[in-house]
Motif scaffolding. Structure first.
Motif, PDB file in Angstrom:
ATOM      1  N   ASN A  74       0.794  -1.218   0.000  1.00  0.00           N
ATOM      2  CA  ASN A  74       0.000   0.000   0.000  1.00  0.00           C
ATOM      3  C   ASN A  74       0.833   1.278   0.000  1.00  0.00           C
ATOM      4  OD1 ASN A  74       0.774  -0.134   2.736  1.00  0.00           O
ATOM      5  ND2 ASN A  74      -1.200  -0.957   3.369  1.00  0.00           N
ATOM      6  N   LYS A  75       2.042   1.229   0.552  1.00  0.00           N
ATOM      7  CA  LYS A  75       2.897   2.413   0.524  1.00  0.00           C
ATOM      8  C   LYS A  75       3.360   2.716  -0.899  1.00  0.00           C
ATOM      9  CE  LYS A  75       4.570   1.841   5.262  1.00  0.00           C
ATOM     10  NZ  LYS A  75       5.765   1.587   6.120  1.00  0.00           N
ATOM     11  N   ARG A  78       0.413   4.116  -2.931  1.00  0.00           N
ATOM     12  CA  ARG A  78       0.200   5.533  -2.628  1.00  0.00           C
ATOM     13  C   ARG A  78       1.242   6.404  -3.338  1.00  0.00           C
ATOM     14  NH1 ARG A  78      -2.096   8.910   1.340  1.00  0.00           N
ATOM     15  NH2 ARG A  78      -2.945   7.164   2.525  1.00  0.00           N
ATOM     16  N   ARG A  79       2.506   5.979  -3.331  1.00  0.00           N
ATOM     17  CA  ARG A  79       3.551   6.762  -3.976  1.00  0.00           C
ATOM     18  C   ARG A  79       3.306   6.878  -5.476  1.00  0.00           C
ATOM     19  NH1 ARG A  79       7.808   5.106  -6.621  1.00  0.00           N
ATOM     20  NH2 ARG A  79       7.753   2.998  -5.757  1.00  0.00           N
ATOM     21  N   ARG A  81       0.386   6.539  -7.059  1.00  0.00           N
ATOM     22  CA  ARG A  81      -0.797   7.366  -7.296  1.00  0.00           C
ATOM     23  C   ARG A  81      -0.464   8.851  -7.176  1.00  0.00           C
ATOM     24  NH1 ARG A  81      -3.491  10.452  -8.824  1.00  0.00           N
ATOM     25  NH2 ARG A  81      -5.725  10.855  -8.540  1.00  0.00           N
ATOM     26  N   GLU A  82       0.314   9.214  -6.183  1.00  0.00           N
ATOM     27  CA  GLU A  82       0.654  10.623  -5.994  1.00  0.00           C
ATOM     28  C   GLU A  82       1.570  11.148  -7.090  1.00  0.00           C
ATOM     29  OE1 GLU A  82       2.204  10.638  -2.047  1.00  0.00           O
ATOM     30  OE2 GLU A  82       0.206  10.682  -1.107  1.00  0.00           O
ATOM     31  N   ASN A 147      -8.458   4.447   2.833  1.00  0.00           N
ATOM     32  CA  ASN A 147      -7.714   4.417   1.582  1.00  0.00           C
ATOM     33  C   ASN A 147      -6.440   3.579   1.704  1.00  0.00           C
ATOM     34  OD1 ASN A 147      -9.536   6.522   0.608  1.00  0.00           O
ATOM     35  ND2 ASN A 147      -8.319   7.929   1.856  1.00  0.00           N
ATOM     36  N   PHE A 148      -6.059   2.966   0.597  1.00  0.00           N
ATOM     37  CA  PHE A 148      -4.778   2.247   0.489  1.00  0.00           C
ATOM     38  C   PHE A 148      -4.661   1.121   1.514  1.00  0.00           C
ATOM     39  CE2 PHE A 148      -4.056   6.561  -1.101  1.00  0.00           C
ATOM     40  CZ  PHE A 148      -3.573   6.287  -2.376  1.00  0.00           C
ATOM     41  N   ASP A 165      -6.303   4.273   7.050  1.00  0.00           N
ATOM     42  CA  ASP A 165      -5.507   4.167   5.836  1.00  0.00           C
ATOM     43  C   ASP A 165      -4.268   3.302   6.057  1.00  0.00           C
ATOM     44  OD1 ASP A 165      -7.319   6.034   4.862  1.00  0.00           O
ATOM     45  OD2 ASP A 165      -5.951   7.730   5.162  1.00  0.00           O
ATOM     46  N   ASN A 166      -3.788   2.701   4.950  1.00  0.00           N
ATOM     47  CA  ASN A 166      -2.488   2.005   4.923  1.00  0.00           C
ATOM     48  C   ASN A 166      -2.418   0.816   5.881  1.00  0.00           C
ATOM     49  OD1 ASN A 166      -1.317   3.988   3.084  1.00  0.00           O
ATOM     50  ND2 ASN A 166      -1.299   5.356   4.851  1.00  0.00           N
TER      51      ASN A 166
END
Length: 213
Positions: A74-75, A78-79, A81-82, A147-148, A165-166
């Motif tokens: 998930n980390k 997120r990276r 996606r950002e 999320n994530f 999240d996460n």
């Protein structure tokens, strides 16, 4: 619409299979290939296509394109996606046709979620963005998932649960009624969460207890 998968590993192949199942049930996705930063362009991904390039290649595409991020971390999700800020790139929800939804009218979901085969989602459930709900997961009534998050195969959430999240819920893990999980929690495989967990901690066992490495 054209779709590509970000992640050319085993999970990426599973998402390609998911897209095939969706298309067999009335979907209209055209899988054009995979993006992956660790494999050279042209690398075949089983029978499903080839690696088109990495992030830079993806950001150079001008036409509309849907992306499924198929990475089981998930980390990293997120990276990635950002890093993708272009308006021509969208993040659809990919939902297996086998999903049993108790009450579609009270179900709310964001973007970029992947729901695999034979899951059940009960009534009054809200799911945020970029969650992985893997095979045979049960999500009980009145659950709110942020999320994530990753819910691994056969994870079971009872009713009235709130998840931030996460978080990662391991294979065949169980979260009991009314629990609140904050952020960054890992619940081990076959563990049963019965007490409030601390953020950014790992819990193992029955009942699940905080595990210090």
């Amino acid at each position: 619409m054209n779709i590509a998968i970000y992640g050319a590993g085993g999970f990426g192949k599973e998402v390609a299979c998911l897209i095939d199942r969706i298309n067999a049930n009335g979907g209209d996705w055209q899988l054009i290939g995979f993006f992956d930063d660790s494999k050279p362009a042209g690398t075949p991904v089983s029978r499903y296509g080839k690696v088109l390039g990495g992030l830079e290649c993806l950001l150079s595409i001008d036409e509309d394109l849907a992306i499924a991020i198929a990475i089981n971390d998930n980390k990293v999700v997120r990276r990635i996606r950002e890093s993708i800020t272009r308006a021509n790139i969208s993040f659809p929800n990919l939902i297996d046709p086998s999903l049993f939804m108790v009450d579609e009218q009270t179900f709310r979901m964001g973007e970029g979620n992947i729901i695999q085969n034979d899951c059940m989602i009960s009534c009054d459930v809200t799911i945020g963005d970029f969650n992985l709900i893997n095979d045979h997961v049960v999500v009980g009534h009145d659950n709110v998932i942020g999320n994530f998050n990753g819910l691994m195969p056969a994870a079971h959430l009872s009713g009235g649960i709130t998840i931030g999240d996460n978080n990662l819920l391991g294979v065949a893990s169980v979260v009991l009624q009314g629990m609140t999980i904050g952020n960054g929690v890992t619940l081990g495989a076959n563990s049963v969460l019965m007490t409030q967990p601390r953020d950014n901690a790992t819990y193992l066992g029955v009942p699940a207890r905080k595990f210090d490495f």
